[in-house]
Design a protein around this motif. Structure first.
Motif, PDB file in Angstrom:
ATOM      1  N   GLU A 114       0.854  -1.192   0.000  1.00  9.21           N
ATOM      2  CA  GLU A 114       0.000   0.000   0.000  1.00  9.21           C
ATOM      3  C   GLU A 114       0.883   1.232   0.000  1.00  9.21           C
ATOM      4  OE1 GLU A 114      -2.344   1.986  -0.930  1.00  9.21           O
ATOM      5  OE2 GLU A 114      -3.827   0.661   0.026  1.00  9.21           O
ATOM      6  N   ASP A 135     -10.837   4.440  -2.356  1.00  5.24           N
ATOM      7  CA  ASP A 135      -9.788   3.512  -2.741  1.00  5.24           C
ATOM      8  C   ASP A 135      -8.689   3.560  -1.677  1.00  5.24           C
ATOM      9  OD1 ASP A 135     -10.942   2.653  -5.203  1.00  5.24           O
ATOM     10  OD2 ASP A 135     -10.263   4.511  -6.159  1.00  5.24           O
ATOM     11  N   GLN A 138      -8.479  -0.852   1.775  1.00  2.00           N
ATOM     12  CA  GLN A 138      -8.780  -2.265   1.952  1.00  2.00           C
ATOM     13  C   GLN A 138      -8.518  -2.744   3.369  1.00  2.00           C
ATOM     14  OE1 GLN A 138     -10.347  -4.326  -0.266  1.00  2.00           O
ATOM     15  NE2 GLN A 138     -10.617  -2.355  -1.305  1.00  2.00           N
ATOM     16  N   SER A 139      -7.517  -2.149   4.007  1.00  2.00           N
ATOM     17  CA  SER A 139      -7.178  -2.563   5.366  1.00  2.00           C
ATOM     18  C   SER A 139      -8.123  -1.965   6.394  1.00  2.00           C
ATOM     19  CB  SER A 139      -5.745  -2.129   5.689  1.00  2.00           C
ATOM     20  OG  SER A 139      -5.641  -0.710   5.649  1.00  2.00           O
ATOM     21  N   LYS A 170     -15.833   0.329   5.781  1.00  5.53           N
ATOM     22  CA  LYS A 170     -14.838   0.945   4.914  1.00  5.53           C
ATOM     23  C   LYS A 170     -15.377   2.207   4.248  1.00  5.53           C
ATOM     24  CE  LYS A 170     -12.382  -3.404   4.134  1.00  5.53           C
ATOM     25  NZ  LYS A 170     -11.909  -4.387   3.153  1.00  5.53           N
TER      26      LYS A 170
END
Length: 220
Positions: A114, A135, A138-139, A170
């Protein structure tokens, strides 16, 4: 590595074309293809303002981010959290260098890491609030502090007020009792914003706006 933009802030809309044109021109003149080009976004600088407002420095950061997204083999390192209000040359160059290295390793050298903080992707109006998706999240998302700061919201009158913002999975939900019918959100939209959205890799979110309303530098 490109660490510049302060002197162009009063012409931020022009900079959208200037920066991308310069990168493409240099690549053409060097004759070695689309070599890696990594931009340092303007650090936070100048006084902190109490109310949301238009900002030439925010528009310049937007132009830098647009270049990084539009051109191949081009990245950006945020410095929105490591600047200094009274010094246009912030001292923490080590963290700037680390973030540039992440950008280069991922984009230019293909490492599966990342390299960016959350980057605005889309919005959805949900009743009296707006849900934002990102974007580079994801974590997961995180607030560096007790609660999220730096979000402003507006209705069709285009008058921004500070918003309540909460992380929901998220996504981020943004709302304000003062704006019952919201249409736009801005984040980190000032020269020295108080903003604290990060991803779990501890990289700061890219400041953004969901609107395309005319800015303070567009006429120049």
């Amino acid at each position: 590595v490109w660490y510049q933009g302060e002197s162009n802030a009063e012409r931020a809309y022009q900079y959208r074309a200037l920066l991308q044109t310069m990168i493409q021109d240099w690549r053409s003149r060097f004759g070695v293809g689309d070599f890696g080009f990594h931009i340092v976004s303007l650090a936070n600088y100048k006084p902190v303002f109490a109310a949301p407002r238009d900002s030439d420095w925010a528009e310049l950061r937007e132009a830098q981010a647009m270049a990084a997204k539009a051109l191949p083999n081009c990245g950006i390192a945020m410095a929105i959290d490591i600047g200094e209000a009274a010094d246009i040359h912030p001292r923490n160059k080590q963290e700037v260098g680390r973030r540039l290295a992440l950008s280069a390793l991922a984009i230019t050298y293909g490492k599966k890491i990342e390299w960016s903080g959350p980057w605005y992707k889309s919005m959805e109006i949900t009743g009296k609030g707006i849900r934002l998706t990102f974007d580079h999240a994801q974590s997961g998302l995180a607030a560096k502090g007790d609660k999220l700061t730096g979000f402003a919201i507006a209705g069709e009158d285009k008058k921004f007020v500070w918003a309540d913002a909460v992380i929901d999975g998220k996504t981020v939900l943004v709302s304000s009792p003062a704006v019952p019918r919201p249409v736009a959100v801005r984040y980190g939209w000032d020269s020295n914003p108080t903003c604290n959205l990060f991803n779990k890799e501890n990289l700061p979110a890219v400041p953004f706006r969901t609107d395309n309303w005319p800015g303070v530098t567009q006429k120049q």
